[in-house]
Design a protein around this motif. Structure first.
Motif, mmCIF file in Angstrom:
data_model
loop_
_atom_site.group_PDB
_atom_site.id
_atom_site.type_symbol
_atom_site.label_atom_id
_atom_site.label_comp_id
_atom_site.label_asym_id
_atom_site.label_seq_id
_atom_site.Cartn_x
_atom_site.Cartn_y
_atom_site.Cartn_z
ATOM 1 N N GLY A 234 0.763 -1.745 -0.277
ATOM 2 C CA GLY A 234 0.142 -0.244 0.002
ATOM 3 C C GLY A 234 1.359 1.052 0.231
ATOM 4 N N PRO A 235 0.446 2.307 -0.262
ATOM 5 C CA PRO A 235 0.850 3.636 0.059
ATOM 6 C C PRO A 235 2.189 3.857 0.684
ATOM 7 C CG PRO A 235 -1.179 4.316 0.094
ATOM 8 C CD PRO A 235 -1.374 2.679 0.161
ATOM 9 N N ARG A 236 1.794 3.569 2.267
ATOM 10 C CA ARG A 236 2.746 3.730 2.934
ATOM 11 C C ARG A 236 4.068 2.897 2.769
ATOM 12 N NH1 ARG A 236 -1.774 2.687 7.565
ATOM 13 N NH2 ARG A 236 -3.009 4.501 8.015
ATOM 14 N N LYS A 237 3.865 1.583 2.468
ATOM 15 C CA LYS A 237 4.894 1.915 2.192
ATOM 16 C C LYS A 237 5.734 1.928 1.208
ATOM 17 C CE LYS A 237 4.223 -3.222 4.880
ATOM 18 N NZ LYS A 237 4.722 -4.471 4.901
ATOM 19 N N ILE A 238 5.140 1.986 0.223
ATOM 20 C CA ILE A 238 5.790 2.742 -1.219
ATOM 21 C C ILE A 238 6.348 4.073 -0.382
ATOM 22 C CG2 ILE A 238 5.375 4.305 -3.200
ATOM 23 C CD1 ILE A 238 3.149 1.863 -3.406
ATOM 24 N N ALA A 239 5.622 4.975 0.330
ATOM 25 C CA ALA A 239 6.571 6.218 0.605
ATOM 26 C C ALA A 239 7.345 5.946 1.653
ATOM 27 C CB ALA A 239 5.387 7.167 1.581
ATOM 28 N N ALA A 240 7.420 5.069 2.430
ATOM 29 C CA ALA A 240 8.606 4.353 3.610
ATOM 30 C C ALA A 240 9.866 4.185 2.445
ATOM 31 C CB ALA A 240 8.340 3.739 4.426
ATOM 32 N N TYR A 241 9.554 3.649 1.257
ATOM 33 C CA TYR A 241 10.462 3.063 0.543
ATOM 34 C C TYR A 241 10.928 4.086 -0.149
ATOM 35 C CZ TYR A 241 12.191 1.372 -4.265
ATOM 36 O OH TYR A 241 13.803 1.044 -4.652
ATOM 37 N N LEU A 242 10.516 5.196 -0.899
ATOM 38 C CA LEU A 242 10.643 6.459 -0.877
ATOM 39 C C LEU A 242 12.152 7.191 -0.530
ATOM 40 C CD1 LEU A 242 7.889 7.270 -3.456
ATOM 41 C CD2 LEU A 242 9.998 6.519 -4.830
ATOM 42 N N ARG A 243 11.600 7.602 0.941
ATOM 43 C CA ARG A 243 11.882 7.527 1.623
ATOM 44 C C ARG A 243 13.536 7.449 2.022
ATOM 45 N NH1 ARG A 243 7.238 8.533 4.375
ATOM 46 N NH2 ARG A 243 7.517 6.775 5.745
ATOM 47 N N ALA A 244 13.465 6.180 1.897
ATOM 48 C CA ALA A 244 15.286 4.510 2.056
ATOM 49 C C ALA A 244 15.767 5.227 0.947
ATOM 50 C CB ALA A 244 14.206 3.811 2.489
ATOM 51 N N ALA A 245 15.009 5.142 -0.482
ATOM 52 C CA ALA A 245 15.320 4.821 -1.307
ATOM 53 C C ALA A 245 16.395 6.593 -1.470
ATOM 54 C CB ALA A 245 14.589 4.811 -2.669
ATOM 55 N N LYS A 246 15.686 7.800 -0.692
ATOM 56 C CA LYS A 246 16.573 8.523 -0.705
ATOM 57 C C LYS A 246 18.179 8.391 -0.377
ATOM 58 C CE LYS A 246 13.086 11.878 -1.480
ATOM 59 N NZ LYS A 246 12.591 13.485 -0.530
ATOM 60 N N ARG B 166 19.541 5.359 -0.095
ATOM 61 C CA ARG B 166 19.972 4.524 -0.394
ATOM 62 C C ARG B 166 20.315 3.617 0.438
ATOM 63 N NH1 ARG B 166 22.030 5.617 -5.922
ATOM 64 N NH2 ARG B 166 22.532 7.218 -6.251
ATOM 65 N N THR B 167 19.397 3.177 1.358
ATOM 66 C CA THR B 167 19.565 2.252 2.889
ATOM 67 C C THR B 167 18.509 0.887 2.438
ATOM 68 O OG1 THR B 167 17.744 3.710 3.862
ATOM 69 C CG2 THR B 167 19.772 4.025 4.255
ATOM 70 N N THR B 168 18.339 0.854 1.489
ATOM 71 C CA THR B 168 17.285 0.832 0.987
ATOM 72 C C THR B 168 17.616 -0.987 -0.382
ATOM 73 O OG1 THR B 168 15.009 -0.882 0.886
ATOM 74 C CG2 THR B 168 15.260 1.234 -0.068
ATOM 75 N N THR B 169 17.573 -2.596 0.441
ATOM 76 C CA THR B 169 17.558 -3.157 -0.780
ATOM 77 C C THR B 169 16.059 -4.032 -0.944
ATOM 78 O OG1 THR B 169 18.824 -4.487 -0.341
ATOM 79 C CG2 THR B 169 19.986 -3.022 -1.199
ATOM 80 N N TRP B 170 16.005 -5.038 -2.582
ATOM 81 C CA TRP B 170 14.674 -5.251 -2.036
ATOM 82 C C TRP B 170 14.737 -7.576 -2.576
ATOM 83 C CZ3 TRP B 170 9.368 -4.180 0.186
ATOM 84 C CH2 TRP B 170 9.031 -3.008 0.903
ATOM 85 N N ALA B 171 14.283 -8.060 -2.059
ATOM 86 C CA ALA B 171 14.466 -9.480 -2.304
ATOM 87 C C ALA B 171 12.952 -9.208 -3.496
ATOM 88 C CB ALA B 171 14.831 -10.299 -1.649
ATOM 89 N N GLY B 172 13.321 -9.246 -5.127
ATOM 90 C CA GLY B 172 12.639 -9.432 -6.168
ATOM 91 C C GLY B 172 11.869 -7.830 -6.044
ATOM 92 N N HIS B 173 10.521 -7.178 -5.977
ATOM 93 C CA HIS B 173 10.284 -6.001 -6.941
ATOM 94 C C HIS B 173 10.119 -5.125 -5.881
ATOM 95 C CE1 HIS B 173 9.400 -6.875 -11.228
ATOM 96 N NE2 HIS B 173 8.541 -8.002 -10.782
ATOM 97 N N ASN B 174 10.726 -3.429 -5.374
ATOM 98 C CA ASN B 174 10.439 -3.152 -4.989
ATOM 99 C C ASN B 174 8.946 -2.288 -4.553
ATOM 100 O OD1 ASN B 174 10.301 -1.181 -7.028
ATOM 101 N ND2 ASN B 174 12.222 -0.641 -7.118
ATOM 102 N N PRO B 175 8.765 -2.582 -4.116
ATOM 103 C CA PRO B 175 7.306 -1.710 -4.190
ATOM 104 C C PRO B 175 6.832 -0.826 -5.285
ATOM 105 C CG PRO B 175 7.994 -0.860 -2.035
ATOM 106 C CD PRO B 175 9.199 -1.011 -2.870
ATOM 107 N N LEU B 176 7.345 0.448 -6.272
ATOM 108 C CA LEU B 176 7.096 1.077 -7.177
ATOM 109 C C LEU B 176 7.233 0.214 -8.435
ATOM 110 C CD1 LEU B 176 9.566 4.004 -6.823
ATOM 111 C CD2 LEU B 176 7.275 3.787 -6.379
ATOM 112 N N GLY B 177 8.665 -1.504 -8.189
ATOM 113 C CA GLY B 177 8.329 -1.888 -9.511
ATOM 114 C C GLY B 177 7.203 -3.297 -9.140
ATOM 115 N N ALA B 178 6.766 -3.313 -8.107
ATOM 116 C CA ALA B 178 5.302 -3.907 -7.789
ATOM 117 C C ALA B 178 4.139 -3.630 -8.313
ATOM 118 C CB ALA B 178 4.927 -4.334 -6.563
ATOM 119 N N TRP B 179 3.936 -2.362 -8.382
ATOM 120 C CA TRP B 179 3.357 -1.804 -9.159
ATOM 121 C C TRP B 179 3.178 -0.845 -10.453
ATOM 122 C CZ3 TRP B 179 -1.901 -1.639 -7.230
ATOM 123 C CH2 TRP B 179 -1.997 -1.906 -6.268
ATOM 124 N N SER B 180 3.976 -0.822 -11.316
ATOM 125 C CA SER B 180 4.699 -1.511 -12.164
ATOM 126 C C SER B 180 4.092 -2.795 -12.744
ATOM 127 C CB SER B 180 5.823 -1.331 -12.666
ATOM 128 O OG SER B 180 6.372 -1.132 -14.524
#
Length: 182
Positions: free
Chosen positions: A83-95, A97-111
């Motif tokens: 959902g939107p909260r996890k997407i927002a948290a991902y975007l904050r962490a992505a700025k 560069r402290t996050t990696t994901w196994a598989g699709h990240n939240p934006l990639g999932a919605w893509s």
């Protein structure tokens, strides 16, 4: 460091078969409009091949929907669509560069969801479409106004699909080159 097998064989096959079938359908529909040159001299019925690739795309999308609910952990929609909260948290962490994901990240999932919906709509609308010249989908005779409606969707969404594929390729390039993530 442990290796995690994220993309199972059926999911990899789905992906590359979808690439092949979408490219094949696009090539065939563009080739059907060529009246001169080597393509028209081959004697191939491009629109028949276009529809065959469309049937294959529809079959692949149906497989992916089933696999998204019944497949292994990383293939399931519940694992990667958030959902939107996890997407927002991902975007904050992505700025940072402290996050990696196994598989699709939240934006990639919605893509992924957007591409499945768009390709699914394209293949489904083709079943009902008729251009009164080269092609009639197998369900185009059910209702002429419905057929015209789906035909307009089928033609209008071409550039949306091209844009989604281009965005997908740009995201892969960005993550590969700049983020050094597969």
């Amino acid at each position: 460091m442990n290796n995690i097998r994220v993309w199972d064989l059926p999911l990899r096959l789905f992906h590359w078969l979808l690439v092949f079938c979408v490219a094949g359908a696009y090539f065939c529909v563009k080739s059907a409009g060529i009246t001169e040159g080597w393509l028209s001299e081959t004697g191939l019925d491009w629109m028949t091949w276009h529809s065959r690739f469309g049937y294959a795309v529809l079959t692949l999308i149906l497989f992916r929907l089933i696999w998204g609910f019944m497949g292994p952990y990383y293939a399931r929609f519940t694992q990667f669509v958030v959902g939107p909260r996890k997407i927002a948290a991902y975007l904050r962490a992505a700025k940072l560069r402290t996050t990696t994901w196994a598989g699709h990240n939240p934006l990639g999932a919605w893509s992924v969801v957007a591409m499945l919906l768009a390709f699914g709509l394209q293949a489904t609308s083709g079943l009902f479409a008729s251009d009164d010249i080269l092609f009639e989908g197998p369900l185009s005779g059910l209702n002429p106004s419905l057929s015209r409606f789906f035909n307009s969707i089928h033609h209008a969404s071409e550039w949306i699909l091209v844009a989604l594929v281009a965005l997908h390729l740009c995201a892969i390039a960005y993550y590969s080159v700049f983020r050094r993530q597969p």
